[in-house]
Design a protein around this motif. Structure first.
Motif, mmCIF file in Angstrom:
data_model
loop_
_atom_site.group_PDB
_atom_site.id
_atom_site.type_symbol
_atom_site.label_atom_id
_atom_site.label_comp_id
_atom_site.label_asym_id
_atom_site.label_seq_id
_atom_site.Cartn_x
_atom_site.Cartn_y
_atom_site.Cartn_z
ATOM 1 N N TRP A 24 0.824 -1.211 0.000
ATOM 2 C CA TRP A 24 0.000 0.000 0.000
ATOM 3 C C TRP A 24 0.855 1.257 0.000
ATOM 4 N N LYS A 25 2.044 1.176 0.640
ATOM 5 C CA LYS A 25 2.940 2.332 0.627
ATOM 6 C C LYS A 25 3.499 2.569 -0.769
ATOM 7 N N GLU A 26 3.842 1.484 -1.426
ATOM 8 C CA GLU A 26 4.351 1.605 -2.789
ATOM 9 C C GLU A 26 3.280 2.166 -3.718
ATOM 10 N N ALA A 27 2.032 1.675 -3.544
ATOM 11 C CA ALA A 27 0.925 2.176 -4.371
ATOM 12 C C ALA A 27 0.658 3.651 -4.099
ATOM 13 N N TRP A 28 0.731 4.055 -2.827
ATOM 14 C CA TRP A 28 0.494 5.454 -2.478
ATOM 15 C C TRP A 28 1.577 6.358 -3.066
ATOM 16 N N LYS A 29 2.839 5.902 -3.031
ATOM 17 C CA LYS A 29 3.917 6.688 -3.621
ATOM 18 C C LYS A 29 3.711 6.857 -5.124
ATOM 19 N N SER A 30 3.284 5.777 -5.781
ATOM 20 C CA SER A 30 3.025 5.862 -7.219
ATOM 21 C C SER A 30 1.845 6.784 -7.501
ATOM 22 N N PHE A 31 0.824 6.707 -6.641
ATOM 23 C CA PHE A 31 -0.348 7.566 -6.814
ATOM 24 C C PHE A 31 0.029 9.039 -6.651
ATOM 25 N N CYS A 32 0.896 9.336 -5.674
ATOM 26 C CA CYS A 32 1.290 10.722 -5.419
ATOM 27 C C CYS A 32 2.114 11.313 -6.557
ATOM 28 N N LYS A 33 2.718 10.479 -7.367
ATOM 29 C CA LYS A 33 3.490 10.976 -8.504
ATOM 30 C C LYS A 33 2.587 11.479 -9.624
ATOM 31 N N ASN A 34 1.323 11.072 -9.595
ATOM 32 C CA ASN A 34 0.358 11.506 -10.608
ATOM 33 C C ASN A 34 -0.338 12.765 -10.093
ATOM 34 N N LYS A 35 0.057 13.899 -10.623
ATOM 35 C CA LYS A 35 -0.468 15.175 -10.126
ATOM 36 C C LYS A 35 -1.970 15.312 -10.386
ATOM 37 N N VAL A 39 -5.053 15.967 -7.737
ATOM 38 C CA VAL A 39 -6.067 17.016 -7.901
ATOM 39 C C VAL A 39 -7.464 16.414 -7.769
ATOM 40 N N GLY A 40 -7.681 15.255 -8.418
ATOM 41 C CA GLY A 40 -8.972 14.578 -8.307
ATOM 42 C C GLY A 40 -9.294 14.183 -6.887
ATOM 43 N N LEU A 41 -8.304 13.646 -6.177
ATOM 44 C CA LEU A 41 -8.504 13.272 -4.773
ATOM 45 C C LEU A 41 -8.846 14.499 -3.932
ATOM 46 N N GLY A 42 -8.178 15.603 -4.195
ATOM 47 C CA GLY A 42 -8.464 16.827 -3.455
ATOM 48 C C GLY A 42 -9.884 17.327 -3.700
ATOM 49 N N ILE A 43 -10.339 17.251 -4.954
ATOM 50 C CA ILE A 43 -11.709 17.677 -5.274
ATOM 51 C C ILE A 43 -12.726 16.795 -4.558
ATOM 52 N N VAL A 44 -12.486 15.487 -4.575
ATOM 53 C CA VAL A 44 -13.419 14.549 -3.929
ATOM 54 C C VAL A 44 -13.479 14.808 -2.425
ATOM 55 N N ILE A 45 -12.314 14.949 -1.788
ATOM 56 C CA ILE A 45 -12.282 15.220 -0.348
ATOM 57 C C ILE A 45 -12.972 16.542 -0.031
ATOM 58 N N PHE A 46 -12.764 17.536 -0.887
ATOM 59 C CA PHE A 46 -13.389 18.843 -0.686
ATOM 60 C C PHE A 46 -14.914 18.737 -0.671
ATOM 61 N N PHE A 47 -15.489 18.019 -1.634
ATOM 62 C CA PHE A 47 -16.944 17.898 -1.691
ATOM 63 C C PHE A 47 -17.479 17.010 -0.562
ATOM 64 N N ILE A 48 -16.708 16.021 -0.164
ATOM 65 C CA ILE A 48 -17.141 15.190 0.971
ATOM 66 C C ILE A 48 -17.195 16.032 2.251
ATOM 67 N N ILE A 49 -16.196 16.884 2.438
ATOM 68 C CA ILE A 49 -16.196 17.765 3.615
ATOM 69 C C ILE A 49 -17.374 18.736 3.564
ATOM 70 N N GLY A 281 -13.491 15.122 -10.453
ATOM 71 C CA GLY A 281 -12.658 14.626 -9.363
ATOM 72 C C GLY A 281 -12.611 13.113 -9.305
ATOM 73 N N PHE A 282 -13.766 12.458 -9.398
ATOM 74 C CA PHE A 282 -13.796 10.996 -9.350
ATOM 75 C C PHE A 282 -13.125 10.389 -10.582
ATOM 76 N N ASN A 283 -13.282 11.010 -11.731
ATOM 77 C CA ASN A 283 -12.646 10.470 -12.936
ATOM 78 C C ASN A 283 -11.125 10.581 -12.866
ATOM 79 N N LEU A 284 -10.624 11.709 -12.403
ATOM 80 C CA LEU A 284 -9.174 11.863 -12.273
ATOM 81 C C LEU A 284 -8.611 10.897 -11.236
ATOM 82 N N MET A 285 -9.316 10.747 -10.117
ATOM 83 C CA MET A 285 -8.856 9.820 -9.091
ATOM 84 C C MET A 285 -8.922 8.381 -9.591
ATOM 85 N N GLY A 286 -9.981 8.031 -10.321
ATOM 86 C CA GLY A 286 -10.091 6.681 -10.873
ATOM 87 C C GLY A 286 -9.008 6.373 -11.881
#
Length: 299
Positions: A24-35, A39-49, A281-286
């Motif tokens: 999961w750490k390796e996957a998270w590092k790879s995910f963080c390299k995709n800007k 951005v998609g994750l940030g949009i999703v978290i923003f609307f959830i909040i 947001g969901f499309n970018l995160m997906g």
């Protein structure tokens, strides 16, 4: 010499420990390299909040009407303006985020559970079981998804709950066919054949070995399906088959404001913008999850 050897670290052991990284750490590092994925994750978290804190941050209640302030342009008092009943559009969008995300999450959860179950059964047992389930999927996929959803809601009756059920039903084949194809390849692995050879029961093989090794495409598909479900819920709401007044569902808000496109364009712009950003947001995160979890994309 013995004491010196005891205190001297073993470089081989150090190297092995440093190289062992949780997946999961390796996957998270790879995910963080995709800007874009971030951005998609940030949009999703923003609307959830926003959805969670809607009662706290909304300046007005979503039902509050003041006809003397109907169709007011955006201002310091009403940041997104007001609708034809004098209701604050910003407040209704904040509360509408709850409805759209609720429909998106739970409709996809239902379709993922039933679609995964049917896909596992079809892929594992094959033969006539696979033929029957696959033909059902083909029949459902032969209809445009929105038309099938309209038909289901027309039978059940227009409401938000029935719209959720309809969206869950029309997305079952997508998960079913995806899981079926994955199971067809996984069940040929040597550890599955070994489990059969030692007499392990089918349900244990399915849920302890095959399902965990088929979760990657399910996670990616679920993330992308939430975006689709939000659009479908908005479409049903726009047609009057989803959430009913005075619920502030974004598609319903667009439907109620379409006659004011020229007179008060903000009544359509802001709900449409909320739909677009959430889906984006969901499309970018997906897409980011697919790049991280799909071995073909890694290659």
């Amino acid at each position: 010499m013995a004491e010196l050897a005891k205190n001297t670290p073993n470089p081989l052991n150090t190297t092995v420990e440093e190289q062992v990284t949780p997946p999961w750490k390796e996957a998270w590092k790879s995910f963080c390299k995709n800007k874009l994925a971030l951005v998609g994750l940030g949009i999703v978290i923003f609307f959830i909040i926003l959805a969670i804190l809607a009662p706290v941050i909304a300046p007005y209640g979503f039902k509050e009407q003041e006809l003397s302030k109907r169709l007011l342009a955006p201002s310091s008092e009403h940041w997104f303006g007001t609708d034809d009943f004098g209701r604050d559009i910003l407040s209704r969008i904040l509360y509408g985020a709850r409805i759209s995300l609720w429909v998106g999450f739970f409709s996809v959860l239902g379709s993922a559970v039933f679609g995964t179950l049917l896909g596992i059964i079809a892929g594992y047992y094959g033969r006539w079981v696979d033929s029957i389930i696959s033909r059902i999927f083909d029949i459902m996929l032969a209809f445009p998804s929105i038309l099938l959803a309209i038909a289901v809601v027309a039978i059940l009756g227009p409401s938000l709950q029935n719209a959720l059920i309809a969206i869950a039903i029309i997305n079952i084949p997508n998960f079913g066919r995806l899981v079926r194809s994955k199971v067809l390849s996984v069940k040929q692995e040597e550890y599955i054949m070994a489990a059969r050879a030692v007499g392990m029961k089918d349900n244990r093989i399915l849920f302890r070995h095959i399902l965990p090794n088929s979760m990657t495409p399910i996670i990616v598909q679920a993330t992308l399906a939430i975006a689709t479900a939000i659009i479908e819920a908005a479409a049903l709401g726009f047609l009057g088959l989803g959430a009913q007044a005075p619920n502030p569902e974004w598609g319903k808000m667009l439907s109620d404001s379409k006659q004011y496109l020229v007179q008060a364009p903000w009544t359509l712009f802001f709900p449409g913008l909320a739909i677009m950003l959430t889906v984006l947001g969901f499309n970018l995160m997906g897409d980011g999850l697919r790049d991280v979890l799909d071995p073909k994309m890694k290659q």
